[in-house]
Design an enzyme around this catalytic site. Structure first.
Site, PDB file in Angstrom:
ATOM      1  N   GLU A  39     -52.753  41.821 -43.301  1.00  0.00           N
ATOM      2  CA  GLU A  39     -52.260  40.561 -42.759  1.00  0.00           C
ATOM      3  C   GLU A  39     -51.281  39.917 -43.738  1.00  0.00           C
ATOM      4  OE1 GLU A  39     -54.111  36.309 -41.104  1.00  0.00           O
ATOM      5  OE2 GLU A  39     -55.308  37.569 -42.445  1.00  0.00           O
ATOM      6  N   LYS A 101     -51.542  35.927 -33.569  1.00  0.00           N
ATOM      7  CA  LYS A 101     -52.937  35.614 -33.883  1.00  0.00           C
ATOM      8  C   LYS A 101     -53.450  34.461 -33.019  1.00  0.00           C
ATOM      9  CE  LYS A 101     -55.821  34.731 -38.001  1.00  0.00           C
ATOM     10  NZ  LYS A 101     -55.718  34.463 -39.460  1.00  0.00           N
ATOM     11  N   CYS A 135     -57.665  39.413 -38.656  1.00  0.00           N
ATOM     12  CA  CYS A 135     -58.611  38.727 -39.546  1.00  0.00           C
ATOM     13  C   CYS A 135     -59.651  37.871 -38.817  1.00  0.00           C
ATOM     14  CB  CYS A 135     -57.815  37.897 -40.559  1.00  0.00           C
ATOM     15  SG  CYS A 135     -58.740  37.507 -42.077  1.00  0.00           S
TER      16      CYS A 135
END
Length: 249
Positions: A39, A101, A135
């Protein structure tokens, strides 16, 4: 399919150095079909002082074309409305796909400058269908649920701190088992401001077994995943046929 995990110690906001690190790793290992970076690999986990990393995307596009491979990883990308997206790019020699995300890390202030994506992204590459995740998404299993067996592997790219590594390891294994898929995670390593990262990048089988574990230091490792073995396992244990029915937004 041969997968290469690139576990970096990303240098804060130094895009050129981080690109060179990644390229050095690629050059020192056997050729893979797919290379995966962590990331925000080109900048570190920048939130309050985000920096656009389009330069790193251009490098990814060049590597994919020159090496006839795919390369994936997330970057902070500025949007026209003044916000940023934490954008997970999956780049092939002919095209690029991306996922923004969805679950922004409120504790780290990611929700202040970044805008959440609303759509899941599944990429078809070779014989595999990959669900792209980043994540913090790992903590929310409904968003990644393989409700209609519509993907074969989940890729998580992460900046997951060492202090919560037990949660990382446990949740990755759970996602593989419950979704009957490969789970691929590439986490960063090193220190950034007050945080320490212990890597632990890995590939987990649908049975929950670790096929690859990169440990704590910056490095690159490769292994193969098999669509035939996955399909055989799903046929032998058709658990997903009994899953609860629900509609993802």
């Amino acid at each position: 399919m041969k997968i290469a995990l690139i576990q970096l110690n990303s240098i804060w906001q130094d895009i050129e150095t981080n690109i060179q690190q990644a390229e050095n790793f690629i050059q020192q290992t056997e050729k893979a079909d797919l290379y995966i970076l962590p990331e925000m690999w080109a900048t570190g986990f920048c939130t309050a002082d985000a920096k656009d990393a389009s330069l790193a995307l251009h490098w990814m596009e060049r590597i994919a074309k020159e090496s006839l491979c795919a390369i994936a990883g997330s970057l902070p990308i500025s949007k026209e409305n003044g916000k940023f997206a934490n954008r997970f790019y999956f780049v092939t020699p002919t095209c690029s796909s991306f996922y923004d995300k969805h679950h922004l890390f409120r504790i780290g202030g990611e929700d202040k400058e970044f805008e959440a994506g609303q759509e899941r992204t599944i990429v078809h590459f070779g014989e595999f269908r990959f669900l792209l995740q980043i994540c913090y998404d790992l903590r929310f299993p409904v968003f990644s649920r393989n409700a209609n067996t519509d993907y074969d592997a989940i890729i998580y790219v992460a900046c997951w701190p060492a202090s919560r590594k037990l949660a990382l390891d446990s949740l990755l294994t759970a996602r593989a088992i419950e979704n009957q898929c490969y789970v691929i995670c590439v986490n960063r390593t090193g220190k950034e401001k007050t945080l320490r990262y212990d890597g632990g990048s890995c590939i987990i089988s649908p049975e929950g077994k670790r096929l690859l574990d990169l440990g704590c230091s910056p490095n690159i490792q490769t292994t193969d995943i098999s669509i035939e073995e996955l399909n055989s396992f799903r046929q032998k244990y058709p658990f997903l046929q009994d899953a609860d029915a629900f509609q993802l937004f």
